[in-house]
Design a protein around this motif. Structure first.
Motif, PDB file in Angstrom:
ATOM      1  N   TYR A 110       0.816  -1.211   0.000  1.00 31.18           N
ATOM      2  CA  TYR A 110       0.000   0.000   0.000  1.00 31.18           C
ATOM      3  C   TYR A 110       0.852   1.264   0.000  1.00 31.18           C
ATOM      4  CZ  TYR A 110      -2.991   3.788   1.575  1.00 31.18           C
ATOM      5  OH  TYR A 110      -3.636   4.987   1.657  1.00 31.18           O
ATOM      6  N   GLY A 149      -6.018   5.312  -0.189  1.00 29.98           N
ATOM      7  CA  GLY A 149      -7.402   5.300   0.275  1.00 29.98           C
ATOM      8  C   GLY A 149      -8.204   4.242  -0.452  1.00 29.98           C
ATOM      9  N   LYS A 150      -9.313   4.649  -1.055  1.00 28.38           N
ATOM     10  CA  LYS A 150     -10.157   3.717  -1.794  1.00 28.38           C
ATOM     11  C   LYS A 150      -9.440   3.156  -3.015  1.00 28.38           C
ATOM     12  CE  LYS A 150     -14.073   1.583  -2.413  1.00 28.38           C
ATOM     13  NZ  LYS A 150     -14.467   0.497  -1.494  1.00 28.38           N
ATOM     14  N   SER A 190      -6.577   1.829  -3.000  1.00 27.93           N
ATOM     15  CA  SER A 190      -5.521   0.923  -2.515  1.00 27.93           C
ATOM     16  C   SER A 190      -5.424  -0.358  -3.336  1.00 27.93           C
ATOM     17  CB  SER A 190      -5.759   0.575  -1.038  1.00 27.93           C
ATOM     18  OG  SER A 190      -7.005  -0.069  -0.871  1.00 27.93           O
ATOM     19  N   ASP A 191      -6.468  -0.671  -4.091  1.00 33.99           N
ATOM     20  CA  ASP A 191      -6.435  -1.881  -4.926  1.00 33.99           C
ATOM     21  C   ASP A 191      -5.928  -1.602  -6.338  1.00 33.99           C
ATOM     22  OD1 ASP A 191      -7.448  -3.495  -2.882  1.00 33.99           O
ATOM     23  OD2 ASP A 191      -9.517  -2.974  -3.383  1.00 33.99           O
ATOM     24  N   SER A 210      -6.339   9.065   8.865  1.00 38.08           N
ATOM     25  CA  SER A 210      -5.499   8.991   7.676  1.00 38.08           C
ATOM     26  C   SER A 210      -4.409  10.034   7.822  1.00 38.08           C
ATOM     27  CB  SER A 210      -6.270   9.246   6.381  1.00 38.08           C
ATOM     28  OG  SER A 210      -6.626   8.028   5.796  1.00 38.08           O
ATOM     29  N   SER A 214     -13.398   9.015   1.812  1.00 40.41           N
ATOM     30  CA  SER A 214     -12.783   8.109   0.845  1.00 40.41           C
ATOM     31  C   SER A 214     -13.694   6.919   0.534  1.00 40.41           C
ATOM     32  CB  SER A 214     -11.413   7.617   1.348  1.00 40.41           C
ATOM     33  OG  SER A 214     -10.689   7.011   0.291  1.00 40.41           O
ATOM     34  N   ASN A 272     -16.125   5.630   2.073  1.00 37.50           N
ATOM     35  CA  ASN A 272     -16.365   4.786   3.247  1.00 37.50           C
ATOM     36  C   ASN A 272     -15.223   3.843   3.593  1.00 37.50           C
ATOM     37  OD1 ASN A 272     -18.599   5.042   5.036  1.00 37.50           O
ATOM     38  ND2 ASN A 272     -19.980   4.673   3.309  1.00 37.50           N
ATOM     39  N   GLN A 273     -14.093   3.964   2.893  1.00 38.37           N
ATOM     40  CA  GLN A 273     -12.914   3.193   3.314  1.00 38.37           C
ATOM     41  C   GLN A 273     -12.428   3.722   4.661  1.00 38.37           C
ATOM     42  OE1 GLN A 273     -11.569   0.550   2.164  1.00 38.37           O
ATOM     43  NE2 GLN A 273      -9.390   0.487   2.657  1.00 38.37           N
ATOM     44  N   GLU A 274     -12.477   5.028   4.793  1.00 38.17           N
ATOM     45  CA  GLU A 274     -12.053   5.686   6.032  1.00 38.17           C
ATOM     46  C   GLU A 274     -13.324   6.132   6.759  1.00 38.17           C
ATOM     47  OE1 GLU A 274      -9.454   8.566   4.284  1.00 38.17           O
ATOM     48  OE2 GLU A 274      -8.153   6.995   3.465  1.00 38.17           O
ATOM     49  N   ASP A 275     -13.936   5.206   7.447  1.00 36.29           N
ATOM     50  CA  ASP A 275     -15.305   5.408   7.925  1.00 36.29           C
ATOM     51  C   ASP A 275     -15.419   5.867   9.371  1.00 36.29           C
ATOM     52  OD1 ASP A 275     -14.431   3.017   8.950  1.00 36.29           O
ATOM     53  OD2 ASP A 275     -16.149   1.833   8.286  1.00 36.29           O
TER      54      ASP A 275
END
Length: 504
Positions: free
Chosen positions: A52, A59-60, A62-63, A142, A407, A409-412
């Motif tokens: 990562y 953030g979102k 990351s993939d 974050s 982000s 909802n990745q950073e929720d």
């Protein structure tokens, strides 16, 4: 010279760096750890491993895998896109603290940046080049992404700085000091902005000012005690030992030292049996605020020496873990605690001001006026203090109870710790103004009683204070007096340093 190791920085050392402009350097061992960590990042890039922020988006994203030929562009895009802070810039002293704290975190050797990057951060601090960093825009998880991105801009020769009293493009200041901009490589942009240094820097500056005004509040309250002929018995050590809070015991001891030898203090039953709470409970209330300050200091010193970016690199790259050390919750809660604790110093101070000016509560001239009725005296100064403490009650609402997902909802869950730290600083500024008003009123009351009857220490404080604000012989523009006293309190220490004698 303060040596940074990534492990040992204290608030007192940071105070020297910030207020005395003491220079900083990195220890050899910490730079060696940073170099080893950097080597691990370079190996990850060469092998094309999926890690990562090094070979992925953020953030979102990351993939999303990033080609190794694009890792420099990835870091530059990160800084550009995240530098979206708004509002007035942080005070220069806070910006300076951010530089130092970010360098100290990178020196722990878990972040994978080149030693060159750390060296340039230290050059900024030592040259007095302070990035212009907007105060608003961080969620406090974050990391302080937006504020720290504005700091990172300066390292690459972009953005703006404060330098020798001027605001200018960063490249102009860097050129004057012979500092060359860097090109960020793998992970370096992320390592610079994924941390809690904005909230921690703001929190550290707030704490240092709060500590000073907490001491100042005690000697100002002591002069108020003399002006109101307070009862000394309530400060007897046995009373406070019976409860057992060391901070309460210490406040009572310092007040006893301040009023020692005063002919204005009274014994219980001499004029009245007991005083109102705002006088009698000074050790209990101020002592509780000191308990909170001690808690805040502990958390800040841990965070100042913490690795707060993501991912973290362990065992020379054999273990690279994406975690959540960037989450500001510990500092968010500490800042909310600080807000409440310091606001209480103003709450009780304002009540003492009321007792100084209200003719129904004392035997002094109404509103400490030279000609009651024709002249209003300190009447509206109490209004001003009441307004400030009311504003503080709004600012003291905890920021940490709020959270807004980001982000996608990745950073929720986020901390809002930077908002808490900023509000704490605003409260501290208001508290100092309230204490300035109490100081003016307390000096007036004590002098009406007769300064020759004061204790030697409080009398010394009054004499120094009279160089700032004159005795009120007639009404004048008191705003100027309040600002002058506020400035004096901000710029000078008024505290007991050796357990016996205060420095005035």
């Amino acid at each position: 010279m303060v040596t940074l190791t990534g492990e040992t920085l204290t608030l007192m050392e940071l105070k020297r760096i910030l207020y005395d402009k003491e220079h900083v350097k990195a220890s050899l061992g910490s730079m060696q750890k940073a170099a080893a960590s950097r080597k691990a990042v370079e190996q990850i890039v060469q092998k094309g491993e999926v890690v990562y922020g090094i070979t992925t988006g953020f953030g979102k994203f990351s993939d999303v895998l990033i080609n190794k030929d694009d890792v420099e562009a990835l870091q530059l895009h990160l800084i550009h896109s995240h530098a979206c802070g708004v509002g007035e810039p942080f005070p220069e002293i806070v910006s300076r603290a951010m530089i130092v704290l970010r360098a100290n975190a990178l020196l722990k050797g878990f972040s994978g940046v080149r030693p060159l990057l750390i060296e340039n951060l230290l050059k900024l601090a030592n040259a007095g080049i302070h990035p212009v960093i907007p105060q608003q825009g961080s969620l406090g998880a974050s990391g302080d992404l937006a504020p720290l991105s504005h700091l990172a801009l300066v390292l690459i020769g972009e953005g703006e700085v404060f330098y020798k009293g001027e605001r200018m493009p960063s490249l102009q200041a860097l050129t004057k000091e012979g500092i060359f901009p860097v090109t960020l490589t793998a992970k370096e942009g992320l390592a610079l902005i994924n941390g809690t240094q904005a909230m921690t820097a703001m929190g550290a500056v707030a704490y240092l000012e709060a500590e000073k005004i907490a001491y100042q509040a005690e000697i100002i309250a002591s002069i108020t005690l003399e002006g109101l002929r307070g009862i000394i018995d309530a400060f007897d050590e046995d009373v406070h030992l019976a409860r057992g809070y060391k901070e309460q015991v210490e406040v009572a001891r310092r007040v006893r030292e301040y009023v020692k030898g005063s002919k204005l203090m009274t014994k219980q039953g001499e004029l009245r049996v007991q005083d109102a709470y705002s006088l009698r409970c000074i050790p209990q209330v101020h002592g509780a605020s000191w308990q909170a300050l001690n808690y805040v200091k502990e958390k800040l010193e841990i965070e100042m020496n913490a690795a707060t970016d993501n991912p973290l690199i362990f065992e020379n790259g054999k273990k690279v873990i994406s975690g959540g050390n960037f989450h500001g919750q510990p500092i968010a809660l500490a800042m909310d605690f600080l807000k409440i604790a310091v606001a209480e110093l103003a709450n009780i101070s304002e009540r003492r001001i009321e007792r100084l000016v209200n003719p129904q509560l004392n035997d002094l001239p109404p509103f400490l006026s030279a000609e009651p009725g024709l002249q209003s005296g300190a009447m509206i100064m109490q209004y001003c203090a009441a307004s400030l403490v009311s504003e503080n009650k709004t600012l003291a609402h905890p920021a940490s109870v709020d959270s807004i997902p980001s982000s996608a909802n990745q950073e929720d869950h986020v901390s809002m710790g930077t908002i808490g730290a900023r509000h704490a600083y605003q409260i501290i500024r208001n508290v100092r103004l309230v204490l300035a008003i109490e100081a003016i009123c307390a000096m007036q009351a004590a002098e009406i009683r007769g300064k020759e009857n004061m204790a030697s220490l409080t009398k010394k404080m009054l004499e120094e204070g009279r160089k700032i604000v004159a005795f009120i012989k007639e009404d004048r523009v008191f705003s100027k007096d309040i600002e002058a006293m506020n400035k004096w309190l901000k710029e000078n220490e008024v505290m007991i340093t050796d357990q016996t004698h205060p420095t005035l």
